[in-house]
Motif scaffolding. Structure first.
Motif, PDB file in Angstrom:
ATOM      1  N   SER A   8       1.181   6.896  -2.872  1.00  0.00           N
ATOM      2  CA  SER A   8       2.495   6.431  -3.326  1.00  0.00           C
ATOM      3  C   SER A   8       2.682   6.729  -4.812  1.00  0.00           C
ATOM      4  CB  SER A   8       2.626   4.925  -3.077  1.00  0.00           C
ATOM      5  OG  SER A   8       1.942   4.196  -4.061  1.00  0.00           O
ATOM      6  N   PRO A   9       3.899   6.521  -5.311  1.00  0.00           N
ATOM      7  CA  PRO A   9       4.129   6.694  -6.756  1.00  0.00           C
ATOM      8  C   PRO A   9       3.267   5.759  -7.610  1.00  0.00           C
ATOM      9  CG  PRO A   9       6.217   6.611  -5.581  1.00  0.00           C
ATOM     10  CD  PRO A   9       5.146   6.260  -4.592  1.00  0.00           C
ATOM     11  N   LEU A  10       2.766   4.678  -7.009  1.00  0.00           N
ATOM     12  CA  LEU A  10       1.908   3.734  -7.731  1.00  0.00           C
ATOM     13  C   LEU A  10       0.432   4.047  -7.562  1.00  0.00           C
ATOM     14  CD1 LEU A  10       3.827   0.471  -6.784  1.00  0.00           C
ATOM     15  CD2 LEU A  10       4.015   1.809  -8.895  1.00  0.00           C
ATOM     16  N   GLY A  11       0.115   5.188  -6.961  1.00  0.00           N
ATOM     17  CA  GLY A  11      -1.264   5.568  -6.711  1.00  0.00           C
ATOM     18  C   GLY A  11      -1.626   5.360  -5.253  1.00  0.00           C
ATOM     19  N   ASP A  12      -2.877   5.649  -4.913  1.00  0.00           N
ATOM     20  CA  ASP A  12      -3.340   5.503  -3.531  1.00  0.00           C
ATOM     21  C   ASP A  12      -3.381   4.038  -3.129  1.00  0.00           C
ATOM     22  OD1 ASP A  12      -3.576   8.212  -3.391  1.00  0.00           O
ATOM     23  OD2 ASP A  12      -5.769   8.262  -3.420  1.00  0.00           O
ATOM     24  N   GLN A  13      -2.840   3.749  -1.940  1.00  0.00           N
ATOM     25  CA  GLN A  13      -2.792   2.395  -1.409  1.00  0.00           C
ATOM     26  C   GLN A  13      -3.574   2.364  -0.098  1.00  0.00           C
ATOM     27  OE1 GLN A  13      -1.056  -0.021  -3.255  1.00  0.00           O
ATOM     28  NE2 GLN A  13      -0.840   1.676  -4.692  1.00  0.00           N
ATOM     29  N   ALA A  14      -4.720   1.695  -0.094  1.00  0.00           N
ATOM     30  CA  ALA A  14      -5.547   1.589   1.108  1.00  0.00           C
ATOM     31  C   ALA A  14      -5.035   0.456   1.990  1.00  0.00           C
ATOM     32  CB  ALA A  14      -7.004   1.331   0.721  1.00  0.00           C
ATOM     33  N   ALA A  15      -5.149   0.652   3.294  1.00  0.00           N
ATOM     34  CA  ALA A  15      -4.749  -0.377   4.255  1.00  0.00           C
ATOM     35  C   ALA A  15      -5.546  -0.200   5.528  1.00  0.00           C
ATOM     36  CB  ALA A  15      -3.255  -0.281   4.561  1.00  0.00           C
ATOM     37  N   VAL A  16      -5.644  -1.282   6.269  1.00  0.00           N
ATOM     38  CA  VAL A  16      -6.229  -1.246   7.607  1.00  0.00           C
ATOM     39  C   VAL A  16      -5.105  -1.561   8.583  1.00  0.00           C
ATOM     40  CG1 VAL A  16      -7.885  -2.285   9.198  1.00  0.00           C
ATOM     41  CG2 VAL A  16      -8.513  -1.940   6.794  1.00  0.00           C
ATOM     42  N   TRP A  17      -4.888  -0.667   9.538  1.00  0.00           N
ATOM     43  CA  TRP A  17      -3.881  -0.873  10.567  1.00  0.00           C
ATOM     44  C   TRP A  17      -4.585  -1.209  11.863  1.00  0.00           C
ATOM     45  CZ3 TRP A  17      -0.188   3.984  10.108  1.00  0.00           C
ATOM     46  CH2 TRP A  17       0.347   4.029   8.831  1.00  0.00           C
ATOM     47  N   ILE A  18      -4.188  -2.314  12.473  1.00  0.00           N
ATOM     48  CA  ILE A  18      -4.718  -2.705  13.782  1.00  0.00           C
ATOM     49  C   ILE A  18      -3.554  -2.614  14.760  1.00  0.00           C
ATOM     50  CG2 ILE A  18      -5.820  -4.517  15.148  1.00  0.00           C
ATOM     51  CD1 ILE A  18      -6.958  -5.576  12.444  1.00  0.00           C
ATOM     52  N   ILE A  19      -3.650  -1.669  15.696  1.00  0.00           N
ATOM     53  CA  ILE A  19      -2.556  -1.358  16.604  1.00  0.00           C
ATOM     54  C   ILE A  19      -2.915  -1.775  18.026  1.00  0.00           C
ATOM     55  CG2 ILE A  19      -1.030   0.458  17.460  1.00  0.00           C
ATOM     56  CD1 ILE A  19      -0.928  -0.055  14.359  1.00  0.00           C
ATOM     57  N   ALA A  20      -2.011  -2.552  18.652  1.00  0.00           N
ATOM     58  CA  ALA A  20      -2.204  -3.037  20.016  1.00  0.00           C
ATOM     59  C   ALA A  20      -1.450  -2.147  21.008  1.00  0.00           C
ATOM     60  CB  ALA A  20      -1.718  -4.482  20.132  1.00  0.00           C
ATOM     61  N   ALA A  21      -1.854  -2.211  22.261  1.00  0.00           N
ATOM     62  CA  ALA A  21      -1.243  -1.399  23.312  1.00  0.00           C
ATOM     63  C   ALA A  21       0.204  -1.793  23.593  1.00  0.00           C
ATOM     64  CB  ALA A  21      -2.066  -1.497  24.589  1.00  0.00           C
ATOM     65  N   ASP A  22       0.624  -2.993  23.197  1.00  0.00           N
ATOM     66  CA  ASP A  22       1.981  -3.455  23.487  1.00  0.00           C
ATOM     67  C   ASP A  22       3.023  -2.979  22.464  1.00  0.00           C
ATOM     68  OD1 ASP A  22       1.455  -5.023  21.266  1.00  0.00           O
ATOM     69  OD2 ASP A  22       1.789  -6.927  22.275  1.00  0.00           O
ATOM     70  N   GLY A  23       2.623  -2.107  21.535  1.00  0.00           N
ATOM     71  CA  GLY A  23       3.576  -1.591  20.545  1.00  0.00           C
ATOM     72  C   GLY A  23       3.720  -2.463  19.325  1.00  0.00           C
ATOM     73  N   SER A  24       2.743  -3.317  19.088  1.00  0.00           N
ATOM     74  CA  SER A  24       2.752  -4.156  17.893  1.00  0.00           C
ATOM     75  C   SER A  24       1.475  -3.898  17.102  1.00  0.00           C
ATOM     76  CB  SER A  24       2.844  -5.642  18.265  1.00  0.00           C
ATOM     77  OG  SER A  24       1.659  -6.057  18.909  1.00  0.00           O
ATOM     78  N   GLY A  25       1.460  -4.407  15.877  1.00  0.00           N
ATOM     79  CA  GLY A  25       0.269  -4.227  15.075  1.00  0.00           C
ATOM     80  C   GLY A  25       0.326  -5.036  13.799  1.00  0.00           C
ATOM     81  N   VAL A  26      -0.717  -4.877  13.000  1.00  0.00           N
ATOM     82  CA  VAL A  26      -0.815  -5.545  11.705  1.00  0.00           C
ATOM     83  C   VAL A  26      -1.301  -4.510  10.700  1.00  0.00           C
ATOM     84  CG1 VAL A  26      -1.994  -7.326  10.372  1.00  0.00           C
ATOM     85  CG2 VAL A  26      -1.343  -7.778  12.741  1.00  0.00           C
ATOM     86  N   MET A  27      -0.640  -4.485   9.546  1.00  0.00           N
ATOM     87  CA  MET A  27      -1.063  -3.638   8.446  1.00  0.00           C
ATOM     88  C   MET A  27      -1.606  -4.563   7.368  1.00  0.00           C
ATOM     89  SD  MET A  27       1.089  -0.736   6.343  1.00  0.00           S
ATOM     90  CE  MET A  27       2.300  -1.868   5.697  1.00  0.00           C
ATOM     91  N   GLU A  54      -4.472  -5.231   0.248  1.00  0.00           N
ATOM     92  CA  GLU A  54      -4.978  -6.219  -0.709  1.00  0.00           C
ATOM     93  C   GLU A  54      -3.918  -7.269  -1.025  1.00  0.00           C
ATOM     94  OE1 GLU A  54      -4.089  -3.859  -4.880  1.00  0.00           O
ATOM     95  OE2 GLU A  54      -6.083  -3.730  -4.004  1.00  0.00           O
ATOM     96  N   LEU A  55      -2.660  -6.987  -0.714  1.00  0.00           N
ATOM     97  CA  LEU A  55      -1.572  -7.940  -0.954  1.00  0.00           C
ATOM     98  C   LEU A  55      -1.324  -8.874   0.226  1.00  0.00           C
ATOM     99  CD1 LEU A  55       0.956  -5.520  -2.690  1.00  0.00           C
ATOM    100  CD2 LEU A  55      -0.662  -7.113  -3.767  1.00  0.00           C
ATOM    101  N   GLY A  56      -1.997  -8.628   1.354  1.00  0.00           N
ATOM    102  CA  GLY A  56      -1.827  -9.471   2.530  1.00  0.00           C
ATOM    103  C   GLY A  56      -1.557  -8.669   3.787  1.00  0.00           C
ATOM    104  N   ASP A  57      -1.190  -9.395   4.833  1.00  0.00           N
ATOM    105  CA  ASP A  57      -0.942  -8.786   6.141  1.00  0.00           C
ATOM    106  C   ASP A  57       0.553  -8.641   6.388  1.00  0.00           C
ATOM    107  OD1 ASP A  57      -3.660  -8.865   6.488  1.00  0.00           O
ATOM    108  OD2 ASP A  57      -3.644 -10.525   7.912  1.00  0.00           O
ATOM    109  N   GLN A  58       0.915  -7.544   7.020  1.00  0.00           N
ATOM    110  CA  GLN A  58       2.304  -7.265   7.389  1.00  0.00           C
ATOM    111  C   GLN A  58       2.348  -6.978   8.890  1.00  0.00           C
ATOM    112  OE1 GLN A  58       5.268  -7.020   5.494  1.00  0.00           O
ATOM    113  NE2 GLN A  58       6.212  -6.783   7.492  1.00  0.00           N
ATOM    114  N   THR A  59       3.163  -7.735   9.616  1.00  0.00           N
ATOM    115  CA  THR A  59       3.336  -7.495  11.047  1.00  0.00           C
ATOM    116  C   THR A  59       4.142  -6.223  11.259  1.00  0.00           C
ATOM    117  OG1 THR A  59       3.278  -9.860  11.507  1.00  0.00           O
ATOM    118  CG2 THR A  59       4.240  -8.459  13.195  1.00  0.00           C
ATOM    119  N   VAL A  60       3.720  -5.422  12.233  1.00  0.00           N
ATOM    120  CA  VAL A  60       4.422  -4.193  12.586  1.00  0.00           C
ATOM    121  C   VAL A  60       4.828  -4.311  14.051  1.00  0.00           C
ATOM    122  CG1 VAL A  60       4.285  -1.682  12.744  1.00  0.00           C
ATOM    123  CG2 VAL A  60       2.990  -2.880  10.974  1.00  0.00           C
ATOM    124  N   ASP A  61       6.129  -4.236  14.315  1.00  0.00           N
ATOM    125  CA  ASP A  61       6.652  -4.281  15.675  1.00  0.00           C
ATOM    126  C   ASP A  61       7.429  -3.003  15.960  1.00  0.00           C
ATOM    127  OD1 ASP A  61       5.824  -6.928  16.479  1.00  0.00           O
ATOM    128  OD2 ASP A  61       7.341  -7.716  15.117  1.00  0.00           O
TER     129      ASP A  61
END
Length: 120
Positions: free
Chosen positions: A38-57, A60-67
């Motif tokens: 990103s423009p702020l430098g490299d941003q590491a994240a762990v994405w956990i993706i479920a078979a139902d089309g949802s996930g969590v990203m 270091e700033l916290g968790d973000q739900t992905v639907d």
């Protein structure tokens, strides 16, 4: 004897068809170690993706739900809104899964930035 051979052949074909169908699952499901450039430098994240089309990203700033994750073959896309220090930032991801590798990009109001990842 001919009947037995025919039944064995049919059973074998059904087994092969079932095995092929089972292998056609969602290639995005799993846990991914990702880096977004990103423009702020490299941003590491762990994405956990479920078979139902949802996930969590997780970052270091916290968790973000992905639907609403869409998978078409090996192509993957989703939209999300994150909190960027009190300002909402809309992100649209599109990428491709090749075996245990993910390549793609987030599109945002600030431009596009590359994302790469590897399945754990």
């Amino acid at each position: 004897m001919l009947k037995i051979m025919r039944n064995c052949l049919v059973a074998g074909l059904l087994l092969i068809i079932t095995a092929c169908a089972a292998g056609g699952g969602n290639p995005f499901v799993g846990t991914w170690d990702t880096v977004a450039t990103s423009p702020l430098g490299d941003q590491a994240a762990v994405w956990i993706i479920a078979a139902d089309g949802s996930g969590v990203m997780s970052t270091e700033l916290g968790d973000q739900t992905v639907d609403g994750i869409l998978v078409n073959g090996n192509s993957v896309s989703f939209d999300l809104v994150i909190d960027g220090g009190g300002q909402s930032i809309a992100l649209s991801f599109s990428g491709v899964v090749t075996s245990d590798t993910l390549t793609g990009a987030f599109d945002s109001d600030f431009g596009e930035f590359a994302v790469s990842g590897a399945r754990r």
